[in-house]
Design a protein around this motif. Structure first.
Motif, PDB file in Angstrom:
ATOM      1  N   THR A  41     -23.098 -17.449  34.470  1.00  0.00           N
ATOM      2  CA  THR A  41     -22.415 -15.963  34.676  1.00  0.00           C
ATOM      3  C   THR A  41     -22.729 -15.089  33.422  1.00  0.00           C
ATOM      4  O   THR A  41     -22.356 -15.791  32.159  1.00  0.00           O
ATOM      5  N   LYS A  45     -28.051 -12.401  36.351  1.00  0.00           N
ATOM      6  CA  LYS A  45     -28.494 -12.629  37.768  1.00  0.00           C
ATOM      7  C   LYS A  45     -28.761 -11.342  38.714  1.00  0.00           C
ATOM      8  O   LYS A  45     -29.720 -11.143  39.384  1.00  0.00           O
ATOM      9  N   GLU A 139     -23.942 -15.981  45.223  1.00  0.00           N
ATOM     10  CA  GLU A 139     -22.864 -17.175  45.229  1.00  0.00           C
ATOM     11  C   GLU A 139     -23.300 -18.180  46.163  1.00  0.00           C
ATOM     12  O   GLU A 139     -22.533 -18.603  47.011  1.00  0.00           O
ATOM     13  N   ALA A 174     -24.331 -19.563  39.862  1.00  0.00           N
ATOM     14  CA  ALA A 174     -24.153 -19.873  38.377  1.00  0.00           C
ATOM     15  C   ALA A 174     -23.691 -21.226  38.246  1.00  0.00           C
ATOM     16  O   ALA A 174     -23.814 -21.682  37.080  1.00  0.00           O
ATOM     17  N   ASP A 294     -17.035  -8.971  38.156  1.00  0.00           N
ATOM     18  CA  ASP A 294     -17.983  -8.237  37.460  1.00  0.00           C
ATOM     19  C   ASP A 294     -17.465  -7.891  36.044  1.00  0.00           C
ATOM     20  O   ASP A 294     -18.077  -7.396  35.215  1.00  0.00           O
ATOM     21  N   GLN A 315     -17.302 -22.863  36.333  1.00  0.00           N
ATOM     22  CA  GLN A 315     -17.335 -21.441  36.973  1.00  0.00           C
ATOM     23  C   GLN A 315     -16.161 -20.327  36.545  1.00  0.00           C
ATOM     24  O   GLN A 315     -16.488 -19.503  36.356  1.00  0.00           O
ATOM     25  N   ARG A 319     -15.976 -16.841  33.696  1.00  0.00           N
ATOM     26  CA  ARG A 319     -15.574 -15.497  33.902  1.00  0.00           C
ATOM     27  C   ARG A 319     -15.247 -14.825  32.622  1.00  0.00           C
ATOM     28  O   ARG A 319     -15.063 -13.518  32.576  1.00  0.00           O
ATOM     29  N   ARG A 322     -18.566 -12.238  29.892  1.00  0.00           N
ATOM     30  CA  ARG A 322     -20.028 -11.857  30.380  1.00  0.00           C
ATOM     31  C   ARG A 322     -20.617 -10.975  29.580  1.00  0.00           C
ATOM     32  O   ARG A 322     -21.745 -10.477  29.700  1.00  0.00           O
TER      33      ARG A 322
END
Length: 601
Positions: A41, A45, A139, A174, A294, A315, A319, A322
């Motif tokens: 992440t 990507k 995903e 990710a 995002d 995962q 978050r 980023r």
């Protein structure tokens, strides 16, 4: 628009150079070949399919699992001058019809579609008539039936290969261990796809795991000391805990909202939009929240309950940060977490094979919690990646954990579990060990046991640490009767016979991270004191522009771009072209506004 990837990167996205394997992936897709992309992440990507979609003739179709996030993804692309849209159940029929006509005419660069909509025959008939440049399956780990984010609709996406064999496909995720990668390849018919597995490392994230003492107060101390005004996520296992923690944080002065599947869709959407569009919002959530988020400036992810696997932990913590700026993954972990998760797994109706797989995943998660080695090294090793033995940015590297020979106390603990009949939970066993003649001890006659009082020289906290590590290490199991009765396992025999020794980690107070304290000034990421006023002026400008358009502030510019503006202080639009993250469309829209702010400082 140019079809040259480098020029698209420069003029549309405002970046000067590709990172890692981005360029190789993009060239693979532009050449019409399939790819499987594993990238952490924040690793970029999205560019891996957005640039080929712009470079190839036709429309890029992006399969995205979360309807709520499509709007923000599309808004961000529109800010860049990209013709993007989405099809989902939130749209009125007239809007759907208009978007479909734009698709058929080739007036779109990218179209986001939920998997459940894409596999409908009506949508497939539409795609049959549309000029399609590529398919991107985001995903992609959702296709794994062994994973924590399994979505049944993903299983049907193999139809893309069957129905459109000449159109390149890219599957991106990710989070995927070797087993999940194999499932993605098999279920999506990506046998001939080139696999790009980049480093799982997120060096900007500081990993910290502390033993639960008073978890809420520990969280409060962490937030006030390091992230007093930052956006972040706090994960809890149950909906009820999410609600109570959100209310408590709000009462403590934080801007906190709950998020779980028990809320109405409208409530979830409102809370998610506040998180994305306002500064400093904390979402307290179950694992129902987060996939596809995002927001680049999430400065921390905290866990008040133990995740079920390292995939989930990786995962969820991913978050944070980023934007590659310093961020924290913090977790409070205790014995009851282990007992609760093992009871849930053992009591589920899953097959024996599935239960075994889940236990193995939990054991790996526990190993990370109890390790005295580098957290990052342990985490990356799980995903098959070699790394230095010391990262210098996790709690065990910053404050090395001592171990001690716990063989004798462990023998006492195991003997006490045995002599009390393997029918009681940890609190009662500790009372017996410490010689506390509670009503329960007296009623069961346990004050007459040979183990009564033999551990009185250790505190209840020390005994709790011992039992936590014994359960985590598989020496004790917790019964699934709901009361967590401790039982001996086969691993105990050598210890009880005196044929083996056992070293345990010595629990210490959570380290006072000076670097974390020093970098937190008014919620800013590494902004020197003398630039704080300028920083706030740039943020205010960004917020005003975002509010005018109804988009999150980061859609205008990331924090990293604002920091670069502070550092370089461009005095003209041409100078601003050298700032990372400012493409031609954003330069035209926002350049003058930010130059005015910079000129007034």
């Amino acid at each position: 628009m140019s079809t040259d990837p480098q020029q698209i990167l420069n003029t549309v996205f405002g970046y000067s150079a590709f990172r890692g394997s981005q360029q190789e992936i993009i060239n693979e897709l532009i050449s019409g070949r399939d790819a499987l992309v594993l990238m952490p992440t924040g690793g970029g990507k999205s560019l891996c399919y957005q640039i080929p979609a712009l470079a190839r003739p036709g429309v890029g179709i992006v399969v995205s699992p979360l309807i709520a996030l499509m709007q923000d993804q599309v808004n961000a692309l529109r800010q860049l001058g990209v013709r993007a849209d989405f099809l989902n159940s939130t749209l009125a029929w007239d809007d759907v019809s208009a978007i479909e006509q734009r698709l058929l005419k080739g007036d779109l660069d990218l179209l986001y579609i939920a998997p459940e909509r894409l596999i409908q025959e009506r949508t497939l008939d539409l795609l049959d008539r549309a000029p399609i440049g590529l398919f991107a399956i985001d995903e992609a780990h959702c296709v794994s039936q062994w994973g924590h984010d399994f979505r049944a609709d993903y299983l049907a996406l193999s139809i893309l290969h069957e129905r459109y064999p000449q159109i390149p496909r890219v599957a991106l995720t990710a989070t995927a261990d070797a087993r999940t990668r194999q499932e993605i390849v098999q279920r999506l018919d990506l046998t001939n796809a080139r696999q790009f597995v980049t480093s799982f490392d997120r060096p900007n994230i500081q990993y910290r795991i502390t033993q639960k003492r008073n978890a809420r107060q520990q969280l409060l101390h962490f937030l006030r000391r390091e992230h007093p005004t930052d956006a972040g996520i706090v994960y809890c296992l149950s909906r009820n805990k999410v609600e109570t923690v959100a209310k408590w944080l709000s009462a403590e002065g934080f801007n906190a909202v709950p998020y779980h599947a028990g809320l109405t869709p409208r409530q979830r959407q409102e809370h998610q939009e506040r998180f994305l569009r306002e500064d400093g919002v904390i979402v307290v959530a179950t694992i129902a929240f987060g996939m596809g988020i995002d927001k680049p400036d999430v400065r921390f992810v905290a866990h008040l309950d133990l995740p079920k696997s390292l995939e989930a932990y990786y995962q969820e913590t991913g978050r944070a940060g980023r934007d590659a700026l310093p961020s924290t993954a913090w977790m409070a972990y205790g014995l009851q977490d282990v007992i609760k998760l093992r009871q849930m797994m053992d009591g589920s109706e899953a097959s024996d094979a599935h239960k075994r797989a889940e236990r193995q995943k939990l054991d790996a998660m526990l190993a990370l919690c109890e390790t005295t080695a580098c957290r990052r090294h342990t985490l990356l090793a799980y995903f098959g990646e070699a790394s230095p033995e010391h990262c210098g940015n996790c709690d065990t590297c910053l404050t090395p954990v001592p171990t001690w020979d716990a063989t004798v106390p462990v023998q006492m603990a195991l003997s006490c579990v045995y002599r009390t009949g393997q029918r009681f939970g940890v609190n009662h066993v500790i009372d017996v060990l410490r010689g506390d003649a509670t009503d329960k001890v007296s009623q069961n006659g346990h004050q007459a046991l040979s183990t009564f009082g033999i551990g009185k020289d250790r505190s209840a906290t020390e005994w709790r640490s011992i039992f936590r590590q014994l359960v985590a290490g598989g020496y004790l199991s917790a019964d699934i009767d709901g009361f967590g009765a401790l039982k001996l396992t086969e691993l105990c025999r050598p210890l009880l016979r005196g044929d083996a020794t056992l070293a345990l980690r010595k629990d210490i107070a959570e380290p006072q991270d000076k670097s974390a304290r020093q970098r937190k000034k008014k919620g800013s990421p590494a902004v020197p004191e003398h630039l704080l006023e300028a920083w706030e002026a740039l943020r205010a400008c960004r917020k005003r522009l975002a509010d005018e358009q109804g988009v999150p502030p980061y859609v205008i510019f990331h924090d990293a771009t604002l920091l670069s503006l502070l550092e370089h202080k461009p005095s003209s639009l041409n100078d601003m072209r050298d700032i990372s993250g400012i493409g031609e469309a954003k330069l035209e829209r926002y350049g003058d506004a930010f130059l005015e702010v910079l000129g007034s400082l």
